[in-house]
Design a protein around this motif. Structure first.
Motif, PDB file in Angstrom:
ATOM      1  N   ILE A   1      77.556  53.834  31.315  1.00 40.79           N
ATOM      2  CA  ILE A   1      77.814  52.455  31.032  1.00 40.79           C
ATOM      3  C   ILE A   1      77.101  51.699  32.239  1.00 40.79           C
ATOM      4  O   ILE A   1      76.857  50.551  31.857  1.00 40.79           O
ATOM      5  N   THR A   2      77.047  52.263  33.270  1.00 41.61           N
ATOM      6  CA  THR A   2      76.377  51.266  34.294  1.00 41.61           C
ATOM      7  C   THR A   2      74.920  50.714  33.906  1.00 41.61           C
ATOM      8  O   THR A   2      74.582  49.481  34.059  1.00 41.61           O
ATOM      9  N   ASP A   3      73.985  51.724  33.201  1.00 38.24           N
ATOM     10  CA  ASP A   3      72.894  51.326  32.597  1.00 38.24           C
ATOM     11  C   ASP A   3      72.961  50.364  31.493  1.00 38.24           C
ATOM     12  O   ASP A   3      72.194  49.308  31.481  1.00 38.24           O
ATOM     13  N   VAL A   4      73.899  50.531  30.875  1.00 39.02           N
ATOM     14  CA  VAL A   4      74.241  49.605  29.515  1.00 39.02           C
ATOM     15  C   VAL A   4      74.409  48.355  30.055  1.00 39.02           C
ATOM     16  O   VAL A   4      74.035  47.285  29.438  1.00 39.02           O
ATOM     17  N   ILE A   5      75.492  48.021  30.888  1.00 42.52           N
ATOM     18  CA  ILE A   5      75.915  46.973  31.594  1.00 42.52           C
ATOM     19  C   ILE A   5      74.541  46.072  32.096  1.00 42.52           C
ATOM     20  O   ILE A   5      74.359  45.132  32.071  1.00 42.52           O
ATOM     21  N   LYS A   6      73.841  47.059  32.734  1.00 37.04           N
ATOM     22  CA  LYS A   6      72.534  46.532  33.641  1.00 37.04           C
ATOM     23  C   LYS A   6      71.629  45.928  32.400  1.00 37.04           C
ATOM     24  O   LYS A   6      71.000  44.762  32.453  1.00 37.04           O
TER      25      LYS A   6
ATOM     26  N   GLN B   1      70.207  57.337  18.700  1.00 40.93           N
ATOM     27  CA  GLN B   1      69.047  57.014  19.614  1.00 40.93           C
ATOM     28  C   GLN B   1      68.700  55.485  19.022  1.00 40.93           C
ATOM     29  O   GLN B   1      68.357  54.425  19.746  1.00 40.93           O
ATOM     30  N   SER B   2      68.912  55.253  17.542  1.00 39.30           N
ATOM     31  CA  SER B   2      68.404  54.045  16.895  1.00 39.30           C
ATOM     32  C   SER B   2      69.540  52.974  16.964  1.00 39.30           C
ATOM     33  O   SER B   2      69.301  51.718  16.438  1.00 39.30           O
ATOM     34  N   MET B   3      70.754  53.457  17.539  1.00 38.30           N
ATOM     35  CA  MET B   3      71.792  52.215  17.490  1.00 38.30           C
ATOM     36  C   MET B   3      71.478  51.088  18.570  1.00 38.30           C
ATOM     37  O   MET B   3      70.809  51.266  19.691  1.00 38.30           O
ATOM     38  N   ILE B   4      71.926  50.075  17.970  1.00 40.50           N
ATOM     39  CA  ILE B   4      71.702  48.640  19.061  1.00 40.50           C
ATOM     40  C   ILE B   4      72.697  48.877  20.175  1.00 40.50           C
ATOM     41  O   ILE B   4      73.752  49.249  20.103  1.00 40.50           O
ATOM     42  N   TRP B   5      72.313  48.118  21.296  1.00 46.98           N
ATOM     43  CA  TRP B   5      73.079  48.126  22.371  1.00 46.98           C
ATOM     44  C   TRP B   5      74.540  47.769  22.183  1.00 46.98           C
ATOM     45  O   TRP B   5      75.630  48.309  22.826  1.00 46.98           O
ATOM     46  N   LEU B   6      75.048  46.840  21.260  1.00 50.58           N
ATOM     47  CA  LEU B   6      76.230  46.373  20.979  1.00 50.58           C
ATOM     48  C   LEU B   6      76.981  47.387  20.468  1.00 50.58           C
ATOM     49  O   LEU B   6      78.195  47.519  20.682  1.00 50.58           O
ATOM     50  N   ASP B   7      76.602  48.372  19.407  1.00 50.29           N
ATOM     51  CA  ASP B   7      77.239  49.232  18.815  1.00 50.29           C
ATOM     52  C   ASP B   7      77.449  50.711  19.926  1.00 50.29           C
ATOM     53  O   ASP B   7      78.569  51.274  19.864  1.00 50.29           O
ATOM     54  N   VAL B   8      76.489  50.619  20.624  1.00 51.70           N
ATOM     55  CA  VAL B   8      76.876  51.378  21.655  1.00 51.70           C
ATOM     56  C   VAL B   8      77.738  51.260  22.726  1.00 51.70           C
ATOM     57  O   VAL B   8      78.592  52.107  23.082  1.00 51.70           O
ATOM     58  N   LEU B   9      77.876  49.821  23.171  1.00 50.70           N
ATOM     59  CA  LEU B   9      78.900  49.440  23.961  1.00 50.70           C
ATOM     60  C   LEU B   9      80.248  49.577  23.276  1.00 50.70           C
ATOM     61  O   LEU B   9      81.336  49.904  23.896  1.00 50.70           O
TER      62      LEU B   9
END
Length: 235
Positions: A126-131, A92-100
């Motif tokens: 993935i659609t939410d992360v792209i958004k 949960q603590s990971m930044i979006w770049l690492d999640v991607l």
């Protein structure tokens, strides 16, 4: 973090990083280890997920692939195919770049989320992360894109930043878009204004300009001279 995902972000980006948790999804409960293959096949027939998490008494076991599930014997339970589970997840603590990056490495359109005690808390789509990505200054803010190239041994992120800022530009983002043993290609997004000065500065530091720009006086001058020469030779 893989090199092609390295991004230097503006201070404004840190605000967006803290908000990725808003996209935690729990619309569907994870599979339980005692569920039958037939039940799981029915689930995948109704959704577009490439994977989905499997739990056993509150413990995350991994993800089952929709493609794999189609090949399993319907009379068995999913735990019989534990060997096929893929153990990827994010914190949960990971930044979006690492999640991607986790999405990309596992060729999945969802990733499970665990807290620091390995408790399952939901999943990202993935659609939410792209958004979410579309709301970052790198994509949302108006600016100009410059793609430069230089030998791998010679390029410097700090030098790239210095070139942009010394010409009154502000970086909205910069990342390594291509790289091999010989050359590195870097994509830069900067605020509009002073683009030609920035481009010429990159040339003075021996960067090749890969992208094309209307503001590029150097190329425009070469083009005009080439057209004049062609006209002269055809007289």
């Amino acid at each position: 973090m893989s090199q092609n995902l390295i991004i230097l972000q503006s201070l404004k980006d840190t605000v967006y990083m803290r908000q990725l948790s808003e996209y935690i999804n729990n619309d569907f409960k994870p599979f339980q280890s005692a569920e039958t293959v037939a039940e799981i096949q029915d689930f995948f027939a109704d959704v577009t997920y490439s994977h989905f998490p499997v739990m056993d008494n509150g413990v995350y076991l991994g993800c089952i692939s929709a493609v794999d599930a189609e090949t399993f014997e319907t009379g068995k339970t999913i735990i019989d195919f534990k060997y096929s589970f893929e153990g990827f997840f994010v914190r949960q603590s990971m930044i979006w770049l690492d999640v991607l990056e986790v999405f990309a490495r596992n060729n999945s359109n969802i990733v499970p989320i665990l807290d620091e005690t390995n408790k399952y808390i939901g999943y990202y789509e993935i659609t939410d992360v792209i958004k979410f990505l579309n709301e970052t200054p790198f994509l949302k803010e108006t600016g100009g894109i410059i793609v430069v190239e230089k030998p791998t041994a010679d390029y410097s992120m700090s030098q790239i930043t210095q070139i942009v800022e010394s010409n009154n530009g502000k970086l909205l983002g910069v990342f390594v878009s291509e790289a091999d043993a010989e050359k590195v290609q870097v994509t830069i997004k900067t605020t509009l204004g002073g683009m030609n000065e920035i481009i010429q500065s990159f040339r003075r530091y021996n960067y090749e300009i890969v992208s094309e720009h209307h503001e590029d006086n150097y190329l425009n001058t070469l083009k005009e001279r080439s057209e004049y020469l062609d006209k002269y030779l055809n007289m």
